[in-house]
Design an enzyme around this catalytic site. Structure first.
Site, PDB file in Angstrom:
ATOM      1  CG  ASP A   1      29.249 -10.270  24.359  1.00 51.59           C
ATOM      2  OD1 ASP A   1      28.127  -9.944  23.925  1.00 51.59           O
ATOM      3  OD2 ASP A   1      29.634  -9.999  25.515  1.00 51.59           O
TER       4      ASP A   1
ATOM      5  CD  GLU B   1      22.885  -5.137  24.297  1.00 52.95           C
ATOM      6  OE1 GLU B   1      23.619  -5.050  23.291  1.00 52.95           O
ATOM      7  OE2 GLU B   1      23.177  -4.606  25.393  1.00 52.95           O
TER       8      GLU B   1
ATOM      9  CG  HIS C   1      -6.875   3.789  -7.598  1.00 53.69           C
ATOM     10  ND1 HIS C   1      -6.433   5.053  -7.883  1.00 53.69           N
ATOM     11  CD2 HIS C   1      -5.901   3.197  -6.851  1.00 53.69           C
ATOM     12  CE1 HIS C   1      -5.245   5.228  -7.333  1.00 53.69           C
ATOM     13  NE2 HIS C   1      -4.892   4.106  -6.698  1.00 53.69           N
TER      14      HIS C   1
END
Length: 433
Positions: free
Chosen positions: A363, A329, A422
C-alpha cells in the site's frame, strides 16, 4: 458484535459462494443520471460549474482559486512533519525504481519473412490526469502511485485534481506528495467536477488523454461517462484481501492482517482460506478478542459481518482453486513454500509472499502499485503500471518481393470479405510490371 464463524469451502451453499464472489461491488447506477448532468454542464460551461459547487468551501472564488500556487506548495512542505516527508521520499524512490523496471525495450522490429519488416514503437501519452481522493480521508500514497508511473513512462504533462478543504485550501501532505511525485499542475477540484474538467478541458484545466486514480461512486460514475473521450483505468470498488495460509502461519499475524483489511471501510472484504483447522479457529478467536479494543469498530463490524469469511479447504488444491475463482485485489500467501504456490495463481491484483510481506507494505512503500483491480476484475485487469501511460503503435515496411509473397493471400482474403478495392490496392502494384 461480530458473527465470524468457520465455513467449509466444500459445504458453501451456492448463495453464500455467490455472495463472497460478488463482495460489495461498487454500483453506480443509482447516481448515473445525476452525474451525467454534472458532466454535461462542465462540458458546456467549463469552470463556472466547478466554481458554483466549490463555493461551499469559500464564498468569493474565481478560477485562480482552483489552482494550487507555488506559494501554497512551498507552505505545504514547511507545514508537514519532516519525518512524514522522509517517509514519502523513501516510498517515492521505491515506487520509481520498481516502475522503471517495467519499461520495455522501446522500438523493436523483426523480419516476418524475407522482404517483410514489422515492428512496434513505444510512445507515452501527452497529458494525464490523476484523481486524488480527499474529504475525510487523505491519501498521499495514492498521489505517488498514480503520478510516478506516468512520469516514468515519459508523460510530459501530469495534472492532479484533489478536493479542497474549507477556504479552498488543499491538504498539505497531498500537495507535497504531488509535487514530489512530479505533477506539473495541481488543481483544487473534487468529485465529478474534477473528472469532467480533465476530460473536456475548461478555461483553467487542460484536457487530458487519460484519467486514473480511485474515488467514490460519484467519481467512478463520472469516469465511466467520459470514457471514450478520454481513457480511464479500471473502475475501483471497495478494498479486498484474501489470505491463503497453512499450518506454518502465525495465527496472531494472520488475525492482524485480516483486521487491517477490514478497517478500510464498511464495504471492505477480508477472507482467510486455510488448510489447517486449528489455525482457523485460533484466528477467529483472536479477531473477536482484538475487536473490543480497536478503533473504527462500526467499520470493522460491517466489513467482517457482511463481506468477510474464514474458510477451511480440505487440501491446498481446493484452496488454490478458490483463490483463482475469487480473484482478489490483494493476495497474501503465508505457507511453508509460498514460491511453490505462486506459479499456480492465475488471478490476483498484487501478491504478497511470506510472513514478512503484509499488504500495507505494498500500500505504501515496497514499490509495487496499490491501484489494483477489485470485484473479481483481476481476472482481466492488472494493477496500474507504466503500461497504462504508454501507447504501442505498430509499423511495417515491405519490399516489392515481400509484398509479392503475400499478394495472392491478401487478394483472396479481401475478396472473400467483399472488399474488392482492398484487393486492388495490392494487385495494382504488379499490374504493369
Amino acid at each position: 458484535m461480530i458473527t465470524l464463524a468457520l465455513e467449509s469451502i466444500r459445504n458453501l451453499s451456492p448463495e453464500r459462494r455467490q455472495a463472497l464472489m460478488k463482495r460489495s461491488s461498487l454500483d453506480v447506477t443509482a447516481v448515473l443520471d445525476d452525474i451525467k448532468k454534472i458532466v454535461q454542464e462542465v462540458r458546456q460551461h467549463g469552470d463556472r460549474i466547478a466554481l458554483d459547487f466549490h463555493r461551499q468551501y469559500k464564498d468569493d472564488i474565481s478560477s485562480a482559486d482552483l489552482v494550487a500556487s507555488e506559494a501554497e506548495i512551498r507552505a505545504a512542505y514547511e507545514s508537514i512533519d519532516p519525518k512524514l516527508l522522509d517517509a514519502l521520499k523513501l516510498a517515492a524512490a521505491n515506487i520509481e525504481k520498481f516502475h522503471r523496471a517495467q519499461l520495455d525495450r522501446g522500438m523493436w522490429a523483426i523480419e516476418v519473412q524475407p522482404g517483410i519488416l514489422a515492428g512496434r514503437l513505444q510512445r507515452p501519452l501527452d497529458r494525464v490526469g490523476c484523481y486524488i481522493p480527499g474529504g475525510l480521508a487523505k491519501y498521499p500514497s495514492t498521489v505517488l502511485m498514480t503520478i510516478i508511473p506516468a512520469r516514468v513512462a515519459g508523460v510530459s504533462e501530469i495534472i492532479a485534481c484533489t478536493p479542497p478543504d474549507q477556504g479552498m485550501t488543499a491538504n498539505p501532505t497531498t500537495l507535497a506528495a504531488a509535487h514530489l511525485a512530479g505533477a506539473t499542475n495541481i488543481y483544487k477540484i473534487g468529485g465529478p467536477w474534477a473528472v469532467a474538467s480533465m476530460a473536456y478541458g475548461t478555461e483553467t484545466v487542460p484536457q487530458v488523454d487519460k484519467i486514473v486514480g480511485p474515488g467514490n461512486k460519484y467519481v467512478t460514475a463520472a469516469k465511466l461517462l467520459v470514457f471514450g473521450e478520454v481513457g480511464i483505468d479500471s473502475p475501483a470498488g471497495p478494498s479486498e484481501a484474501l489470505i491463503l495460509a497453512d499450518e506454518s502461519a502465525e495465527a496472531r499475524l494472520v488475525a492482524i492482517d485480516f483486521l487491517s483489511q477490514a478497517e478500510h471501510d464498511p464495504d471492505a472484504a477480508a477472507v482467510l482460506v486455510t488448510t489447517w483447522e486449528p489455525l482457523a479457529h485460533r484466528v477467529i478467536d483472536l479477531i473477536k478478542e482484538e475487536f473490543h479494543n480497536l478503533p473504527r469498530q462500526e467499520i470493522l463490524k460491517s466489513a467482517i459481518n457482511h463481506h468477510s469469511a474464514v474458510l477451511l479447504a480440505h487440501n491446498l488444491d481446493e484452496a488454490i482453486d478458490f483463490v483463482n475463482h475469487y480473484a482478489p485485489e490483494h493476495l497474501q500467501i503465508i505457507t511453508r513454500e509460498p514460491f511453490a504456490v505462486l506459479p499456480r495463481i492465475r488471478h490476483a491484483g498484487s501478491i504478497f509472499l511470506g510472513m514478512y510481506a503484509p499488504v500495507p507494505v505494498g500500500d505504501y512503500a515496497s514499490g509495487t502499485n496499490h491501484v489494483l483491480p477489485t470485484g473479481r476484475t483481476a481476472r482481466m485487469f492488472s494493477g496500474l503500471s507504466v503500461d497504462d501511460f504508454i501507447k504501442k503503435p505498430t509499423f511495417q515496411h515491405l519490399t516489392k518481393e515481400g509484398l509479392k509473397s503475400l499478394k495472392d493471400a491478401v487478394v483472396r482474403l479481401a475478396e472473400a470479405e467483399g472488399l474488392p478495392i482492398h484487393a486492388r490496392a495490392v494487385a495494382e502494384r504488379f499490374r504493369y510490371v
